[in-house]
Enzyme design. Sequence first.
Site, PDB file in Angstrom:
ATOM      1  N   CYS A 201      31.630  44.605  40.823  1.00 45.09           N
ATOM      2  CA  CYS A 201      32.601  43.312  39.642  1.00 45.09           C
ATOM      3  C   CYS A 201      33.837  43.114  40.114  1.00 45.09           C
ATOM      4  CB  CYS A 201      32.608  44.694  38.650  1.00 45.09           C
ATOM      5  SG  CYS A 201      33.430  45.881  38.503  1.00 45.09           S
ATOM      6  N   CYS A 330      23.825  31.329  52.232  1.00 41.58           N
ATOM      7  CA  CYS A 330      25.567  31.356  52.652  1.00 41.58           C
ATOM      8  C   CYS A 330      26.079  31.871  53.457  1.00 41.58           C
ATOM      9  CB  CYS A 330      26.786  31.416  51.199  1.00 41.58           C
ATOM     10  SG  CYS A 330      26.189  33.484  51.401  1.00 41.58           S
TER      11      CYS A 330
END
Length: 375
Positions: A201, A330
């Site tokens: 988070c 990515c």
Amino acid sequence: MSLPPLVAPADRLSGAEAARTARHAALYPLGEIGQRRLRAAHVAIVGAGGLGSPAVLALAAAGVGRITVIDDDVVEHSNLQRQVIHRVRDVDAPKVDSAVRAAADLAPECTVAAVARRLTADNAAEVLSGADLVLDGTDSFDTRLLVAAACESLGVPLVWGVVQEFHAQVTVFWSAPPAGTTATRLSDLYPAGSAGDLPSCADVGVLGALVMHVGSIMATQAILLITGIGEPLVGRIALVDALRGTTREVPLTGSSGRPGAASPEPVEIRAADLIPDTMLLIDVRAAGERERSGVTGAMALPLPEILRDPRAAAERISERAAGRDIVTVCAAGVRSARATAVLAREGLRTRSLAGGIAAWNALGSADPAGDRAGA
């Protein structure tokens, strides 16, 4: 389908408990006997953070007689946005101390055991032993694996919730449920190796109000299981989308293969299994990164664009895919994993290149483009 109650009722409630929980006694089908089951229950909560905080408050207020809170961390300023049992004065103090205080302020009859220990493969089953059920409010997938393994060995239900950004999942795993109920385990939702390197988070953010909402859902699941009322999320996963204000559910099949959805397909693909010529690669890196190390033939779709309008992104990718397998890429696999999770919520199956282009380069092969890509 209701399940048999987990806990036999306590003989009686004190006058103070009966007065404090009177609205439960009036609540059918919970009632006075359900309240006495809560009084007799022992719930273990792993993690006194975003999910554990509202669960501690809700279960203590509900009249659960004993709560064990396990967390070896201390309070940080950044926790206060969502971890509602802590206060500014608690910064740098053990999180379990806040849990003891908060429960006592709400329900003096509730006994809270504070365990300021880090769970390991050697001690998890010992620490959780004796609990009627366990709530997992941790933020590390490695710890979640330990908790799940301990609950499997103990045969107790595991109420499991996870929140990232504006989205959440809640379910109940139970390796030894009552007869006629299919066992489900964490490995049914995340087969070994499928979770990958999930962003924290701190990396992607999390909505504090959603965390409190999900912790309350988890506490409700515990109450249903303890008292034997309602339909707990055994064999079902609740999916919460805070941005759209929706909650939906999908079935989860246990390892027995009985009714439910098929176990999720892998959300990652290894670099060794990548076949660029037969797949559509979605490069989610920023334009500057692509200019330095392009991926020939890949569809450029930066992660911020996917996050801004996931539905439109999924439609564009579907049109371009023309039936091919879709792989997000990515630099190191973190952003592509996030893109895969977001697109899955739009019904588009993609896989993330595990380890990213760095892993592809590490094979000693040419870049998918024919150009080596920087990590």
